[in-house]
Design a protein around this motif. Sequence first.
Motif, PDB file in Angstrom:
ATOM      1  N   SER A  85      12.595 -20.918 -18.210  1.00  0.00           N
ATOM      2  CA  SER A  85      13.857 -20.760 -18.922  1.00  0.00           C
ATOM      3  C   SER A  85      14.017 -21.869 -19.959  1.00  0.00           C
ATOM      4  O   SER A  85      13.609 -23.009 -19.725  1.00  0.00           O
ATOM      5  CB  SER A  85      15.040 -20.792 -17.949  1.00  0.00           C
ATOM      6  OG  SER A  85      15.020 -19.664 -17.097  1.00  0.00           O
ATOM      7  N   GLY A  90      22.272  -4.777 -14.213  1.00  0.00           N
ATOM      8  CA  GLY A  90      21.903  -3.450 -14.679  1.00  0.00           C
ATOM      9  C   GLY A  90      23.063  -2.812 -15.411  1.00  0.00           C
ATOM     10  O   GLY A  90      23.616  -3.393 -16.352  1.00  0.00           O
ATOM     11  N   ARG A  95      20.289 -16.532 -16.973  1.00  0.00           N
ATOM     12  CA  ARG A  95      20.106 -15.110 -17.270  1.00  0.00           C
ATOM     13  C   ARG A  95      18.633 -14.828 -17.547  1.00  0.00           C
ATOM     14  O   ARG A  95      18.096 -13.772 -17.180  1.00  0.00           O
ATOM     15  CB  ARG A  95      20.958 -14.720 -18.472  1.00  0.00           C
ATOM     16  CG  ARG A  95      22.463 -14.738 -18.210  1.00  0.00           C
ATOM     17  CD  ARG A  95      23.236 -14.186 -19.401  1.00  0.00           C
ATOM     18  NE  ARG A  95      24.671 -14.311 -19.228  1.00  0.00           N
ATOM     19  CZ  ARG A  95      25.439 -13.469 -18.544  1.00  0.00           C
ATOM     20  NH1 ARG A  95      24.866 -12.421 -17.960  1.00  0.00           N
ATOM     21  NH2 ARG A  95      26.732 -13.655 -18.442  1.00  0.00           N
ATOM     22  N   HIS A  96      17.981 -15.757 -18.228  1.00  0.00           N
ATOM     23  CA  HIS A  96      16.572 -15.626 -18.554  1.00  0.00           C
ATOM     24  C   HIS A  96      15.728 -15.505 -17.278  1.00  0.00           C
ATOM     25  O   HIS A  96      14.870 -14.623 -17.160  1.00  0.00           O
ATOM     26  CB  HIS A  96      16.147 -16.849 -19.379  1.00  0.00           C
ATOM     27  CG  HIS A  96      14.697 -16.882 -19.741  1.00  0.00           C
ATOM     28  ND1 HIS A  96      13.728 -17.388 -18.896  1.00  0.00           N
ATOM     29  CD2 HIS A  96      14.047 -16.503 -20.866  1.00  0.00           C
ATOM     30  CE1 HIS A  96      12.544 -17.304 -19.482  1.00  0.00           C
ATOM     31  NE2 HIS A  96      12.709 -16.776 -20.671  1.00  0.00           N
ATOM     32  N   GLU A 137      16.783 -14.671 -14.241  1.00  0.00           N
ATOM     33  CA  GLU A 137      17.147 -13.445 -13.536  1.00  0.00           C
ATOM     34  C   GLU A 137      16.435 -12.243 -14.129  1.00  0.00           C
ATOM     35  O   GLU A 137      15.920 -11.382 -13.394  1.00  0.00           O
ATOM     36  CB  GLU A 137      18.656 -13.243 -13.608  1.00  0.00           C
ATOM     37  CG  GLU A 137      19.141 -11.976 -12.927  1.00  0.00           C
ATOM     38  CD  GLU A 137      20.646 -11.835 -13.019  1.00  0.00           C
ATOM     39  OE1 GLU A 137      21.338 -12.525 -12.259  1.00  0.00           O
ATOM     40  OE2 GLU A 137      21.125 -11.054 -13.865  1.00  0.00           O
ATOM     41  N   ALA A 138      16.364 -12.164 -15.459  1.00  0.00           N
ATOM     42  CA  ALA A 138      15.695 -11.046 -16.112  1.00  0.00           C
ATOM     43  C   ALA A 138      14.210 -11.017 -15.768  1.00  0.00           C
ATOM     44  O   ALA A 138      13.628  -9.948 -15.514  1.00  0.00           O
ATOM     45  CB  ALA A 138      15.894 -11.128 -17.625  1.00  0.00           C
ATOM     46  N   CYS A 147      13.839  -9.850 -12.190  1.00  0.00           N
ATOM     47  CA  CYS A 147      14.175  -8.432 -12.086  1.00  0.00           C
ATOM     48  C   CYS A 147      13.043  -7.561 -12.633  1.00  0.00           C
ATOM     49  O   CYS A 147      12.680  -6.540 -12.031  1.00  0.00           O
ATOM     50  CB  CYS A 147      15.480  -8.159 -12.831  1.00  0.00           C
ATOM     51  SG  CYS A 147      16.225  -6.572 -12.417  1.00  0.00           S
ATOM     52  N   ASP A 148      12.461  -7.968 -13.757  1.00  0.00           N
ATOM     53  CA  ASP A 148      11.331  -7.217 -14.318  1.00  0.00           C
ATOM     54  C   ASP A 148      10.165  -7.199 -13.335  1.00  0.00           C
ATOM     55  O   ASP A 148       9.492  -6.164 -13.163  1.00  0.00           O
ATOM     56  CB  ASP A 148      10.884  -7.839 -15.641  1.00  0.00           C
ATOM     57  CG  ASP A 148      11.857  -7.578 -16.781  1.00  0.00           C
ATOM     58  OD1 ASP A 148      12.735  -6.703 -16.631  1.00  0.00           O
ATOM     59  OD2 ASP A 148      11.745  -8.256 -17.820  1.00  0.00           O
ATOM     60  N   THR A 207      21.862  -8.303  -7.347  1.00  0.00           N
ATOM     61  CA  THR A 207      21.022  -8.730  -8.463  1.00  0.00           C
ATOM     62  C   THR A 207      19.882  -7.761  -8.716  1.00  0.00           C
ATOM     63  O   THR A 207      19.574  -7.432  -9.870  1.00  0.00           O
ATOM     64  CB  THR A 207      20.443 -10.136  -8.189  1.00  0.00           C
ATOM     65  OG1 THR A 207      21.519 -11.057  -8.004  1.00  0.00           O
ATOM     66  CG2 THR A 207      19.577 -10.600  -9.345  1.00  0.00           C
ATOM     67  N   PRO A 230      20.135  -2.842 -10.650  1.00  0.00           N
ATOM     68  CA  PRO A 230      19.143  -2.402 -11.637  1.00  0.00           C
ATOM     69  C   PRO A 230      18.153  -1.376 -11.065  1.00  0.00           C
ATOM     70  O   PRO A 230      17.755  -0.440 -11.770  1.00  0.00           O
ATOM     71  CB  PRO A 230      18.430  -3.706 -12.018  1.00  0.00           C
ATOM     72  CG  PRO A 230      19.454  -4.768 -11.792  1.00  0.00           C
ATOM     73  CD  PRO A 230      20.193  -4.314 -10.564  1.00  0.00           C
ATOM     74  N   GLN A 253      13.318 -21.439 -13.525  1.00  0.00           N
ATOM     75  CA  GLN A 253      14.653 -21.449 -14.122  1.00  0.00           C
ATOM     76  C   GLN A 253      15.415 -22.729 -13.790  1.00  0.00           C
ATOM     77  O   GLN A 253      16.551 -22.907 -14.218  1.00  0.00           O
ATOM     78  CB  GLN A 253      15.453 -20.207 -13.722  1.00  0.00           C
ATOM     79  CG  GLN A 253      15.621 -19.965 -12.247  1.00  0.00           C
ATOM     80  CD  GLN A 253      16.468 -18.723 -11.983  1.00  0.00           C
ATOM     81  OE1 GLN A 253      17.331 -18.344 -12.766  1.00  0.00           O
ATOM     82  NE2 GLN A 253      16.206 -18.064 -10.858  1.00  0.00           N
TER      83      GLN A 253
END
Length: 406
Positions: free
Chosen positions: A104, A228, A244-245, A247-248, A251-252, A273, A277, A389
């Motif tokens: 991050s 999501g 947020r970075h 988390e994304a 999630c990916d 979380t 999504p 992060q």
Amino acid sequence: MTEHRIIRLGHHGDGIAEGPLYAAMTLPGETVSGTVQNDTLTDVRILEPSDQRVAPPCRHFKSCGGCQLQHASDDFVAGWKQEFVRSSLGAQGVDAELRPIVTSPAQSRRRATFAARRTKKSAMAGFHGRASDVIIEIPDCKLLHPDLTGGLDIAAHLALIGTSRKAALAVTVTLSDAGLDVSVSQGKPLDGPLRHTLAQATEALGLARLSWDGETIAMRLRPVQRFGKADVLPPPGAFLQATRHGEAALCDAVKEAVGPAARIADLFAGCGTFTLPLADTARVHAVEGVPEMLEALDQGWRLAEGLKPVSTEARDLYRRPMLPDELSRFDAIVLDPPRAGAERQVAEIVRTDVPRIAYVSCNPVTFARDAATLVGAGYTLDWVQVVDQFRWSPHTELAACFSKPV
């Protein structure tokens, strides 16, 4: 003063010399001098610096305890965290493909807990000093999102209202699109006058929400978090990924790991979380030990549009893990346990034929233990994605994909 050669970094980011002796803010290969106190070097001086040593970007680094590794280059920190994960797995006899680390950016932290204390004339807020209870003010912090730094003044103001000079508040401040979501602990007990004063402060300070020891005092605007397609209102002080970075990225990785699964169990689901999504394309059963988090998740799902069915179950997975007959109806499992890992739950998973597992971890050591159990039962560890992060800290997170032939 004696001279020592730093051999390696420990898991907390301190340099380690023969002994072992621990020396903060040192790097492998450096020659240093210092005074030995028990197993620690104090008054450390760098005699021969590492070529990976850099000037810390933050002027608060030497005194503030919020960061441990700003004196090391970004490449060194990334490599060290990757090696920490690799060596943790290796200690359990597990090998894996480690993808390039995702880090991050600076000033991206959206959540922080400040210490705040009254002084003789006013109040102050910041992070605790390195190995100290002293509060260090951090107006130029390079970790925090710029919109979060306003929480320092807010924390100091709340200290004037809600604590004595003998105690310090813990003020957790979280960014939301509606403004700052503030949760306070270790303050004065709530009574009528304090409630009234705090409610007035919520308005005067423009806070989205103010909570005191878990109780919501006032909410001007709903401090929702977007997962999501769903907007979720977490309970006060609820867990949230640090950036947020980050988390994304996690999630990916989870989405890739579960693949085309149509039915997913999300264990240790928190406020959703990953659940929400994933519900874009799959039916998801979310299991979490804190009922208030599940209530927030469920409400967010109900108000969202276009999501697949989501069911919830409040359950302590440490005391009562899901059993094979309960898990067998799912095509994939997501695990995101606390630092202790998911030893008992993994022991039940390996008795199933669930073909895909996404494992998110904030502790490479307990992850490696659980990975060894899964691999020993016939799962393949396909890849590991390390995510940093918590920049400039020894804290290391990851997401991993396990698969088993059907």
